[in-house]
Design a protein around this motif. Structure first.
Motif, short mmCIF file in Angstrom:
data_model
loop_
_atom_site.label_atom_id
_atom_site.label_comp_id
_atom_site.label_asym_id
_atom_site.label_seq_id
_atom_site.Cartn_x
_atom_site.Cartn_y
_atom_site.Cartn_z
N SER A 66 0.84 -1.12 0.08
CA SER A 66 0.18 0.03 0.10
C SER A 66 0.89 1.50 -0.05
O SER A 66 0.60 2.26 -0.55
N ASN A 102 -3.57 -1.82 -9.27
CA ASN A 102 -2.11 -1.42 -9.06
C ASN A 102 -1.82 -1.13 -10.28
O ASN A 102 -2.33 -1.31 -11.29
N GLU A 122 -4.39 -12.46 -1.45
CA GLU A 122 -3.50 -11.32 -2.08
C GLU A 122 -4.66 -10.53 -2.73
O GLU A 122 -5.22 -11.10 -3.69
N SER A 123 -4.83 -9.17 -2.45
CA SER A 123 -6.03 -8.34 -3.14
C SER A 123 -5.59 -8.20 -4.45
O SER A 123 -6.50 -8.06 -5.25
N HIS A 140 -6.69 -1.56 0.40
CA HIS A 140 -5.66 -2.20 -0.13
C HIS A 140 -5.45 -3.84 -0.23
O HIS A 140 -5.08 -4.42 -1.02
N LYS A 182 2.11 -14.88 3.24
CA LYS A 182 2.75 -14.83 1.93
C LYS A 182 3.17 -16.46 1.64
O LYS A 182 3.63 -16.74 0.58
O1 GMT Z 1 1.40 -7.57 0.86
C1 GMT Z 1 1.05 -6.99 1.83
O2 GMT Z 1 0.50 -7.62 2.70
C2 GMT Z 1 1.17 -5.59 2.15
C3 GMT Z 1 0.07 -5.06 1.74
C4 GMT Z 1 -0.26 -3.37 2.03
O3 GMT Z 1 -1.29 -2.93 2.09
O4 GMT Z 1 0.82 -2.74 2.28
O5 GMT Z 1 -0.30 -5.23 0.38
C5 GMT Z 1 -1.62 -5.11 -0.06
O6 GMT Z 1 -1.60 -3.89 -1.03
C6 GMT Z 1 -1.17 -4.06 -2.16
C7 GMT Z 1 -1.04 -2.68 -2.76
O7 GMT Z 1 -2.58 -2.39 -3.31
C8 GMT Z 1 -1.51 -5.48 -3.00
O8 GMT Z 1 -0.80 -5.46 -4.33
C9 GMT Z 1 -1.44 -6.65 -2.24
O9 GMT Z 1 -1.92 -7.55 -2.75
C10 GMT Z 1 -1.85 -6.33 -0.88
N1 GMT Z 1 -1.63 -7.66 -0.10
C11 GMT Z 1 -2.71 -8.60 0.57
O10 GMT Z 1 -3.78 -8.42 0.09
C12 GMT Z 1 -2.01 -9.54 1.21
#
Ligand code: GMT
Length: 378
Positions: free
Chosen positions: A14, A174, A283-284, A121, A212
């Motif tokens: 994020s 993204n 993983e969003s 996110h 992860k």
């Molecule tokens: O990957 C993470 O856990 C970090 C997290 C964050 O919010 O900092 O990432 C999330 O946001 C990213 C940017 O929008 C996405 O690409 C990741 O998929 C998302 N992570 C998860 O949903 C676990």
């Protein structure tokens, strides 16, 4: 526009998206003010129209936990007025959306109107946000945001499923800067440092949290190496790194697995690999996978969350159910054992990444800001 961006300044996705967005917006002529507790890691170099405001709550013996939310709200009140901001864009709901709502209400009492966009996110919705300790505040602050975006359709649906949210949510994915994340020279010296005998190279980038499933990354590597000489490059850091590093040493494979930790300039390293692994529990979107695809790496991943929206199975990558290490290993071997297959998938991964280029996605945020401002004007 004069824009304020609130985010986490660390290596998380994020914060990376927020910082890259701010940098891209500054190149498009906007003044961008980052408001956070530390300089964002990807905020390198100098730009005359990028500003950084540090939120630093004072320590006091009474505070077992520093009241960051209050300090952030107060800082927002200050910056919105002094920098005459037109809009605030807050990344990750907790606690940024509720602090910003508070700041908005304080400013309204002072006769200042400020709209704010909240971008959801991932774990703010799918993991922590759902906790009883946060859910009412997250639901409330999403509903009270002037605009809300989510990084995938999956996340949009998960928000409606997990929270008492009634308002529209715009999906803006993204993005990646294709001028920075490029295919690398795999015959050069750098690649040889990791694969001196011409082995294949698997890559994984994450914050090494349980979600992860870095153990699955290692299990896939161990399986694959028995059939194709392979090395594993691990980039990032987090709680699961030390246990995995210990395991790698116990297995005597420390000469084949490279832990790089948190690195700047990862675009210079990811492209050295052949296949990117992302077996996440959820993983969003999967920003790291997109960055790898931009470097021409096919992705072998789980089919969790929004990953199928990014990775087209059988074209630019291959996926399997969460935890299905056997199928993930088969997929990886299929790519590594056939140069033609690897090259076909690599081309498709690169082509898919082009749809998410910064120049295509950032204007969607600008359009959304305009729409939100128009809806918020008296
Ligand atoms: O990957 C993470 O856990 C970090 C997290 C964050 O919010 O900092 O990432 C999330 O946001 C990213 C940017 O929008 C996405 O690409 C990741 O998929 C998302 N992570 C998860 O949903 C676990």
């Amino acid at each position: 526009m004069n824009l304020g961006i609130v985010c986490y300044p660390t290596y998380g996705g994020s914060g990376v998206v927020a910082t890259e967005l701010g940098k891209a917006l500054s190149l498009r002529g906007h003044n961008v003010h980052f408001i956070t507790y530390d300089r964002p890691v990807r905020l390198d170099g100098f730009a005359h129209n990028i500003f950084y405001h540090q939120v630093s709550p004072e320590k006091y013996p009474l505070f077992e936990f520093l009241p960051y939310e209050s300090a952030l709200a107060s800082k927002l009140v200050e910056v919105v007025q002094f920098a005459r901001l037109d809009l605030l864009h807050v990344h990750y709901a907790i606690p940024h959306a509720s602090s910003t709502y508070l700041a908005q209400q304080i400013l309204a009492e002072r006769g200042v109107r400020i709209p704010f966009v909240t971008t959801l996110h991932g774990t703010d919705i799918t993991l922590v946000g759902k906790e009883e300790a946060f859910e009412p505040v997250v639901s409330f602050s999403i509903n009270r945001s002037t605009g809300v975006t989510a990084v995938s359709e999956y996340l949009r649906q998960a928000t409606y499923a997990n929270f008492h949210v009634t308002r529209p949510i715009e999906v803006i994915p993204n993005f990646v800067d294709l001028s920075r994340f490029q295919r690398a020279d795999k015959t050069g010296e750098l690649r040889k440092r990791f694969t001196p005998q011409g082995e294949k190279l698997l890559v994984h980038v994450s914050n090494f949290r349980r979600i992860k499933r870095v153990g699955d990354v290692y299990a896939v590597f161990k399986h694959v190496r028995t059939e194709v000489p392979t090395r594993l490059l691990l980039i990032g850091d987090g709680p699961e790194r030390a246990p995995l590093e210990r395991q790698v040493h116990e297995d005597g494979l420390h000469g084949e697995v490279f832990f790089l930790g948190n690195q700047g300039g990862i675009e210079q390293v990811i492209g050295l690999g052949d296949v990117f692994l992302m077996p996440s529990e959820t993983e969003s979107f999967g920003l790291a996978a997109l960055e790898a695809m931009a470097c021409g790496l096919p992705v072998v991943c789980s089919n969790a969350g929004g990953l199928p929206e990014l990775v087209c199975h059988g074209e630019c990558g291959l996926y399997a159910d969460v935890g299905d290490v056997a199928t993930l290993s088969e997929h990886t071997l299929r790519l590594l054992s056939s140069p033609d297959e690897l090259s076909r998938f690599s081309e498709a991964a690169y082509a898919r990444a082009q749809r998410f280029d910064v120049t295509a996605v950032v204007p969607r945020y600008e359009d959304y800001y305009q729409a939100v401002r128009a809806a918020n004007s008296p």
